[in-house]
Write a protein that holds these residues in place. Structure first.
Motif, PDB file in Angstrom:
ATOM      1  N   GLU A   1       0.834  -1.192   0.000  1.00 13.46           N
ATOM      2  CA  GLU A   1       0.000   0.000   0.000  1.00 13.46           C
ATOM      3  C   GLU A   1       0.876   1.253   0.000  1.00 13.46           C
ATOM      4  OE1 GLU A   1      -2.847  -0.105   3.140  1.00 13.46           O
ATOM      5  OE2 GLU A   1      -3.409  -2.195   2.747  1.00 13.46           O
ATOM      6  N   SER A   2       0.369   2.319  -0.570  1.00 13.74           N
ATOM      7  CA  SER A   2       1.100   3.583  -0.590  1.00 13.74           C
ATOM      8  C   SER A   2       0.555   4.508   0.484  1.00 13.74           C
ATOM      9  CB  SER A   2       0.973   4.250  -1.960  1.00 13.74           C
ATOM     10  OG  SER A   2      -0.395   4.504  -2.263  1.00 13.74           O
ATOM     11  N   GLU A   3       1.361   5.497   0.835  1.00 11.26           N
ATOM     12  CA  GLU A   3       0.960   6.477   1.839  1.00 11.26           C
ATOM     13  C   GLU A   3       0.959   7.857   1.212  1.00 11.26           C
ATOM     14  OE1 GLU A   3       2.461   4.295   5.940  1.00 11.26           O
ATOM     15  OE2 GLU A   3       3.721   5.877   5.079  1.00 11.26           O
ATOM     16  N   ALA A   4      -0.119   8.595   1.439  1.00  7.00           N
ATOM     17  CA  ALA A   4      -0.255   9.922   0.836  1.00  7.00           C
ATOM     18  C   ALA A   4       0.721  10.918   1.444  1.00  7.00           C
ATOM     19  CB  ALA A   4      -1.687  10.422   0.998  1.00  7.00           C
ATOM     20  N   THR A   5       1.022  10.761   2.718  1.00  3.21           N
ATOM     21  CA  THR A   5       1.888  11.699   3.427  1.00  3.21           C
ATOM     22  C   THR A   5       3.163  10.993   3.851  1.00  3.21           C
ATOM     23  OG1 THR A   5      -0.058  12.852   4.300  1.00  3.21           O
ATOM     24  CG2 THR A   5       2.057  13.270   5.386  1.00  3.21           C
ATOM     25  N   PRO A   6       4.320  11.546   3.518  1.00  2.00           N
ATOM     26  CA  PRO A   6       5.566  10.895   3.931  1.00  2.00           C
ATOM     27  C   PRO A   6       5.737  10.915   5.444  1.00  2.00           C
ATOM     28  CG  PRO A   6       6.025  13.063   2.986  1.00  2.00           C
ATOM     29  CD  PRO A   6       4.575  12.778   2.730  1.00  2.00           C
ATOM     30  N   ARG A   7       6.432   9.921   5.946  1.00  2.00           N
ATOM     31  CA  ARG A   7       6.701   9.851   7.376  1.00  2.00           C
ATOM     32  C   ARG A   7       7.847  10.795   7.727  1.00  2.00           C
ATOM     33  NH1 ARG A   7       5.485   3.722   9.431  1.00  2.00           N
ATOM     34  NH2 ARG A   7       3.858   3.245   7.887  1.00  2.00           N
ATOM     35  N   MET A   8       7.594  11.678   8.660  1.00  2.00           N
ATOM     36  CA  MET A   8       8.611  12.622   9.101  1.00  2.00           C
ATOM     37  C   MET A   8       9.564  11.936  10.074  1.00  2.00           C
ATOM     38  SD  MET A   8       8.600  15.805   8.019  1.00  2.00           S
ATOM     39  CE  MET A   8       7.538  17.007   7.181  1.00  2.00           C
ATOM     40  N   ALA A   9      10.841  12.037   9.793  1.00  2.00           N
ATOM     41  CA  ALA A   9      11.852  11.444  10.656  1.00  2.00           C
ATOM     42  C   ALA A   9      12.517  12.521  11.506  1.00  2.00           C
ATOM     43  CB  ALA A   9      12.897  10.718   9.822  1.00  2.00           C
ATOM     44  N   TYR A  10      12.822  12.156  12.733  1.00  2.00           N
ATOM     45  CA  TYR A  10      13.454  13.069  13.683  1.00  2.00           C
ATOM     46  C   TYR A  10      14.735  12.440  14.217  1.00  2.00           C
ATOM     47  CZ  TYR A  10      14.431  15.421  18.110  1.00  2.00           C
ATOM     48  OH  TYR A  10      15.062  16.071  19.134  1.00  2.00           O
ATOM     49  N   ALA A  11      15.745  13.277  14.447  1.00  2.00           N
ATOM     50  CA  ALA A  11      16.968  12.838  15.125  1.00  2.00           C
ATOM     51  C   ALA A  11      17.582  14.035  15.830  1.00  2.00           C
ATOM     52  CB  ALA A  11      17.955  12.227  14.136  1.00  2.00           C
ATOM     53  N   ASP A  12      18.380  13.767  16.858  1.00  2.00           N
ATOM     54  CA  ASP A  12      19.039  14.887  17.536  1.00  2.00           C
ATOM     55  C   ASP A  12      20.402  14.484  18.063  1.00  2.00           C
ATOM     56  OD1 ASP A  12      18.724  13.659  20.112  1.00  2.00           O
ATOM     57  OD2 ASP A  12      16.771  14.585  20.396  1.00  2.00           O
ATOM     58  N   ALA A  13      21.192  15.492  18.391  1.00  2.00           N
ATOM     59  CA  ALA A  13      22.495  15.347  19.051  1.00  2.00           C
ATOM     60  C   ALA A  13      22.673  16.592  19.910  1.00  2.00           C
ATOM     61  CB  ALA A  13      23.618  15.214  18.034  1.00  2.00           C
ATOM     62  N   LEU A  14      22.403  16.474  21.207  1.00  2.85           N
ATOM     63  CA  LEU A  14      22.411  17.634  22.091  1.00  2.85           C
ATOM     64  C   LEU A  14      23.813  17.825  22.669  1.00  2.85           C
ATOM     65  CD1 LEU A  14      18.956  17.290  23.873  1.00  2.85           C
ATOM     66  CD2 LEU A  14      19.524  18.083  21.573  1.00  2.85           C
ATOM     67  N   ASN A  15      24.707  18.290  21.829  1.00  2.00           N
ATOM     68  CA  ASN A  15      26.122  18.377  22.198  1.00  2.00           C
ATOM     69  C   ASN A  15      26.398  19.410  23.286  1.00  2.00           C
ATOM     70  OD1 ASN A  15      26.759  16.402  20.277  1.00  2.00           O
ATOM     71  ND2 ASN A  15      26.918  17.936  18.651  1.00  2.00           N
ATOM     72  N   LEU A  16      25.569  20.441  23.386  1.00  2.00           N
ATOM     73  CA  LEU A  16      25.787  21.455  24.417  1.00  2.00           C
ATOM     74  C   LEU A  16      25.347  20.969  25.800  1.00  2.00           C
ATOM     75  CD1 LEU A  16      24.702  24.723  22.574  1.00  2.00           C
ATOM     76  CD2 LEU A  16      26.990  23.762  22.818  1.00  2.00           C
ATOM     77  N   TYR A  17      24.408  20.031  25.848  1.00  2.00           N
ATOM     78  CA  TYR A  17      23.944  19.480  27.118  1.00  2.00           C
ATOM     79  C   TYR A  17      24.761  18.262  27.556  1.00  2.00           C
ATOM     80  CZ  TYR A  17      19.643  22.263  26.587  1.00  2.00           C
ATOM     81  OH  TYR A  17      18.743  23.283  26.451  1.00  2.00           O
ATOM     82  N   ASP A  18      25.286  17.525  26.583  1.00  2.00           N
ATOM     83  CA  ASP A  18      25.913  16.241  26.854  1.00  2.00           C
ATOM     84  C   ASP A  18      27.313  16.436  27.438  1.00  2.00           C
ATOM     85  OD1 ASP A  18      26.779  13.619  26.910  1.00  2.00           O
ATOM     86  OD2 ASP A  18      25.921  13.120  24.961  1.00  2.00           O
ATOM     87  N   ALA A  19      27.491  16.019  28.695  1.00  4.81           N
ATOM     88  CA  ALA A  19      28.795  16.173  29.335  1.00  4.81           C
ATOM     89  C   ALA A  19      29.869  15.334  28.650  1.00  4.81           C
ATOM     90  CB  ALA A  19      28.695  15.770  30.808  1.00  4.81           C
TER      91      ALA A  19
END
Length: 500
Positions: A367-385
């Motif tokens: 099956e196809s999807e009308a709306t693409p799946r939004m992908a999220y990622a992060d790297a919180l370098n300022l918070y990460d000790a």
């Protein structure tokens, strides 16, 4: 012809039917749900697997499994760092939802929230026996990832890690297979095999998570007799390789260690087949993140992971559904947060909370999807000790990084210096070399609005779960600080690509 997944009777329906038949004395026994085997390959890029187009012979066991599985062409992880990414795989939630944002921080979460129900917790309350055999302490109880497991095997004595002070750990080119912070894949698979053999007559279905770490670094390396056919002679044990030499050795070792890891997985798959359980077991094989290697260094001045370019957050995914013939390949962008909801839908089990991921079963049936799946990622370098130092990271990356991607357009937004953000048109620029970002760019504005709608930049103080991460153990795994490999030798510079 592909058999639609919708044509099958789901496990829950079969359970209901056979329960009714159980009223008759000659009725067959109730059919149990399928087993679930989840394999996470640390630091594994899809373009180095044969089933994704790499040279044949590097990953023969994974390639053979792909022949009876659905392979997903574009899969995005939530982080280029092991614990956060695994928390998303095990929960179906992005990092800002499950609460693990960093390796360690006094400003935001660095463990999985106790309140979040994991896949093994859901399966356990549904009658499964659950176990994990993992290969490094970055996926251990230190990060609260043991939630829901009856048996949790790390091979590492977490209590022996000194969390109060930094103790130098210089292991490299070690063929013994075990250190205080990680173990080689053969040790991990042996634990998994022993667990499977412990209760052969237990009628309950099982869930087993296996994590293999071998390609992550060369602290631990395969036995000498395995590596010799590649024409490789290890440096003396404990040798540190600085700058470009380190990158070149990482490249040299990557495929051989991937083959070693594949061979260990082959032992496990052989056991499942020999026991007659292959056709009764849902198998998911994926990775937590990729690795820059020499092409990542050439493109973006970084040979390892943590950053949010595709070579870091694009991972493989194979799904083998017992008794089904689904689509061979799915070209749509999907996310690692989609793995847990897919497993639960296939088993007809309800999650313990609302999930951000979506089941992949419809895509697997074509099956196809009308709306693409939004992908999220992060790297919180300022918070990460335990973030690499500003001088070690490529210019502009010592910031809190947030990626949003719809499959074509990708924004990497930088919180402290948004003027340094990046926007790529992946259709025209798959190598992410041409930054199109401007404050006025409509695609950038659209993706930033999506990021803001998630409130992903909000952080909460750490909970009391888990334990304080060991700075030295993280450094030993190459995650933090002034990493020797990311330093430069005398006469080198980050702009010197001629050796590549």
């Amino acid at each position: 012809m592909t058999q639609p997944l919708s044509s099958r009777r789901t496990p829950l329906v079969l359970l209901a039917i056979t329960s009714l038949l159980g009223a008759c004395s000659d009725a067959p026994p109730v059919q149990r749900r399928p087993n679930v085997l989840l394999v996470t390959l640390d630091t594994t890029r899809p373009d180095h697997l044969g089933c994704y187009g790499a040279a044949a012979g590097v990953t023969p066991h994974i390639d053979a499994l792909a022949e009876s599985s659905t392979l997903f062409d574009r899969v995005i992880s939530t982080a280029g760092i092991t614990p956060m990414s695994h928390a998303s795989i095990l929960t179906g939630l992005n990092n800002y939802k499950h609460g693990m944002r960093t390796f360690y921080s006094d400003k935001c979460g660095h463990t999985l929230k106790d309140s979040v129900e994991t896949l093994p917790e859901t399966l356990k309350r549904s009658g499964y026996r659950t176990a994990a055999a993992v290969s490094a302490y970055v996926v251990s109880e230190i990060y609260n990832l043991q939630q829901g497991f009856d048996t949790f095997l790390t091979g590492v004595d977490v209590s022996s890690i000194d969390i109060t002070r930094q103790q130098k750990h210089a292991t490299a080119w070690d063929t013994t297979g075990l250190t205080n912070s990680q173990r080689r894949g053969d040790f991990t698979i042996t634990d998994a095999l022993n667990w499977l053999e412990e209760s052969p007559d237990d009628p309950r279905p099982w869930f087993l998570w296996v994590h293999l770490f071998d390609v992550h670094d060369y602290s631990l390396v395969p036995p000498t007799e395995f590596i010799e056919p590649y024409g490789i002679t290890y440096p003396e044990q404990g040798t540190k390789l600085v700058g470009m030499r380190g990158h070149e050795w990482r490249e040299k070792m990557y495929d051989p260690e991937l083959t070693w890891m594949d061979a260990q997985l082959g032992r496990l798959l052989e056991k499942v087949k020999d026991s007659g359980q292959f056709d009764e077991t849902l198998i998911a094989v994926t990775a937590d993140h990729g690795q820059g290697l020499l092409d990542g260094y050439k493109r973006h001045k970084w040979a390892k992971h943590r950053l949010l370019y595709d070579w870091c957050i694009q991972v493989p995914l194979l799904l083998h559904l017992p008794g089904e013939q689904a689509q061979a390949r799915v070209p749509d962008q999907v996310r690692t947060i989609d793995i847990t909801p897919t497993i639960l839908q296939y088993l007809d089990l309800a999650p313990g909370q609302e999930l951000e991921g979506l089941s992949l079963l419809a895509l697997m049936r074509g099956e196809s999807e009308a709306t693409p799946r939004m992908a999220y990622a992060d790297a919180l370098n300022l918070y990460d000790a335990h973030s690499p130092a500003k001088k070690s990271l490529p210019e502009g990356h010592y910031d809190n990084l947030y990626a949003v991607c719809d499959g074509r357009w990708k924004l990497v937004w930088r919180e402290e210096h948004p003027e340094n953000s990046e926007l790529f048109d992946l259709a025209a620029d798959p190598l992410e070399l041409n930054n199109l970002y401007s404050l006025e760019h409509p695609e950038g504005q659209r993706l930033l609005a999506q990021l803001n709608s998630w409130e992903a930049t909000k952080v909460t103080p750490p909970e009391g779960g888990g334990a304080e991460a060991s700075a030295e153990a993280l450094k030993a795994l190459g995650y933090m600080g002034d990493d020797e490999e990311e330093a430069v030798e005398d006469g080198e510079s980050r702009d010197e690509d001629s050796r590549l």
